[in-house]
Scaffold this active site. Structure first.
Site, PDB file in Angstrom:
ATOM      1  N   HIS A 135      -2.330  42.865 -31.513  1.00 21.51           N
ATOM      2  CA  HIS A 135      -3.380  43.066 -32.522  1.00 21.51           C
ATOM      3  C   HIS A 135      -2.934  44.088 -33.569  1.00 21.51           C
ATOM      4  O   HIS A 135      -3.080  43.858 -34.781  1.00 21.51           O
ATOM      5  CB  HIS A 135      -4.660  43.536 -31.824  1.00 21.51           C
ATOM      6  CG  HIS A 135      -5.730  44.019 -32.755  1.00 21.51           C
ATOM      7  ND1 HIS A 135      -6.826  43.247 -33.092  1.00 21.51           N
ATOM      8  CD2 HIS A 135      -5.890  45.207 -33.422  1.00 21.51           C
ATOM      9  CE1 HIS A 135      -7.600  43.934 -33.925  1.00 21.51           C
ATOM     10  NE2 HIS A 135      -7.053  45.125 -34.137  1.00 21.51           N
ATOM     11  N   GLU A 136      -2.388  45.205 -33.110  1.00 16.61           N
ATOM     12  CA  GLU A 136      -1.997  46.265 -34.044  1.00 16.61           C
ATOM     13  C   GLU A 136      -0.838  45.838 -34.933  1.00 16.61           C
ATOM     14  O   GLU A 136      -0.821  46.122 -36.135  1.00 16.61           O
ATOM     15  CB  GLU A 136      -1.652  47.543 -33.280  1.00 16.61           C
ATOM     16  CG  GLU A 136      -2.820  48.165 -32.540  1.00 16.61           C
ATOM     17  CD  GLU A 136      -4.006  48.425 -33.451  1.00 16.61           C
ATOM     18  OE1 GLU A 136      -3.796  48.688 -34.653  1.00 16.61           O
ATOM     19  OE2 GLU A 136      -5.148  48.353 -32.971  1.00 16.61           O
ATOM     20  N   HIS A 139      -2.003  43.767 -37.861  1.00 15.93           N
ATOM     21  CA  HIS A 139      -2.498  44.520 -39.019  1.00 15.93           C
ATOM     22  C   HIS A 139      -1.355  44.814 -39.995  1.00 15.93           C
ATOM     23  O   HIS A 139      -1.519  44.714 -41.215  1.00 15.93           O
ATOM     24  CB  HIS A 139      -3.119  45.844 -38.567  1.00 15.93           C
ATOM     25  CG  HIS A 139      -4.550  45.740 -38.155  1.00 15.93           C
ATOM     26  ND1 HIS A 139      -5.526  45.212 -38.969  1.00 15.93           N
ATOM     27  CD2 HIS A 139      -5.180  46.107 -37.001  1.00 15.93           C
ATOM     28  CE1 HIS A 139      -6.693  45.265 -38.349  1.00 15.93           C
ATOM     29  NE2 HIS A 139      -6.510  45.798 -37.152  1.00 15.93           N
ATOM     30  N   GLU A 206     -10.444  43.044 -39.133  1.00 19.93           N
ATOM     31  CA  GLU A 206     -10.404  43.163 -37.672  1.00 19.93           C
ATOM     32  C   GLU A 206     -10.454  41.789 -37.022  1.00 19.93           C
ATOM     33  O   GLU A 206      -9.715  41.512 -36.068  1.00 19.93           O
ATOM     34  CB  GLU A 206     -11.564  44.032 -37.174  1.00 19.93           C
ATOM     35  CG  GLU A 206     -11.382  45.518 -37.405  1.00 19.93           C
ATOM     36  CD  GLU A 206     -10.127  46.061 -36.742  1.00 19.93           C
ATOM     37  OE1 GLU A 206      -9.842  45.709 -35.581  1.00 19.93           O
ATOM     38  OE2 GLU A 206      -9.409  46.837 -37.404  1.00 19.93           O
TER      39      GLU A 206
END
Length: 286
Positions: A135-136, A139, A206
């Site tokens: 997920h990070e 980004h 997000e």
């Protein structure tokens, strides 16, 4: 497993267009000079944030760089995910805090940094940690720092012009043939509307990172499980609601503050955890 990134991208685009439309509206009230000054101020401020976002976030969290000997699992997972995405290896950091969270920062993949707290490393199993790191990294790969700075610049322009409306309403409205009450109303509602839209952009990113991270790891259920654990863990060990930490909260994988300390959902930088989990479970079902 299906992935529909275009809906979130379109939503982000429309939100940014909406903020730009607000600027045009405010600019019509004050003319070209005021608009140019507000734009220059906002762009300058956000260019600084863009090039220093990693330093600001890491300093706020008192994060320290770690070696592969200190965090072998974290290094192995990130190296595998970066190689899978054909991206460079980011710098890795650990923040010595019990609050379970993680964040990525940096203006592009070559200047990226990923940080985990000791709390999240203790809370999650390796499968869940892999999902969080996916997920990070998403980004970074989605250029969300750039998007955040664009949204921030637009919001700053609106706020600056709204301040001009306030002063004009108090001191110059009647003299200039303008309705001072209308100017004051615009000065109050403009920054609120800009903040709401900016937070909506953050929530949209997000969702995008959840989806693209789940595609990167191939395991949306692991991210759903991690989010469930993190949400519960934050209630037991939140970050202290300090201004320096609050300014970096939008970078975290989940809202780092206890539920009672959160502001309304319109002003939240993160979507509801339950909604994120539901979407990930839908992805897993295909």
């Amino acid at each position: 497993m299906t992935w529909h990134p275009h809906a979130n991208r379109l939503k982000t685009f429309l939100l940014l267009v909406g903020m730009s439309a607000m600027i045009v509206f405010f600019g019509a009230l004050f003319g070209r000079t005021a608009l140019i000054l507000a734009v220059l101020f906002a762009v300058g401020m956000n260019v600084y944030v863009y090039f220093n976002s990693d330093k600001l976030a890491l300093r706020a969290m008192h994060a320290q760089p770690v070696s592969e000997l200190q965090a072998p699992a974290m290094y192995r997972i990130v190296r595998e995910l970066a190689a899978s995405a054909h991206q460079p290896m980011p710098r890795l950091y650990i923040s010595d805090t019990a609050a379970p969270n993680a964040f990525a920062t940096g203006r592009n993949p070559r200047n990226a940094a990923v940080c985990c707290t000791t709390g999240i490393l203790a809370l999650l199993n390796e499968r869940e940690l892999r999902a969080v790191l996916g997920h990070e990294l998403s980004h970074v790969y989605n250029r969300d720092i750039l998007i955040s700075c664009i949204a921030g610049a637009l919001a700053s322009v609106i706020t600056a012009l709204a301040n001009m409306a306030m002063w004009a309403g108090m001191f110059g409205g009647k003299r200039d043939g303008q309705n001072p009450f209308a100017l004051l109303l615009v000065s109050l509602l403009g920054p609120i509307a800009a903040t709401v839209v900016r937070m909506a952009v953050s929530r949209s990113r997000e969702y995008q990172a959840d989806e693209s991270g789940a595609v990167l790891t191939g395991d949306p259920l692991a991210l759903a499980s991690a989010l469930r654990k993190i949400s519960g863990g934050v209630q037991l060990a939140p970050l202290p609601p300090e201004p320096q930490l609050a300014s970096q909260a939008h970078l975290m994988i989940a809202n780092p503050f206890r539920a009672g300390e959160r502001i309304g959902s319109l002003f939240s930088t993160h979507p509801p955890i339950e909604d994120r989990i539901r979407r990930l479970e839908q992805m897993a079902r295909g």
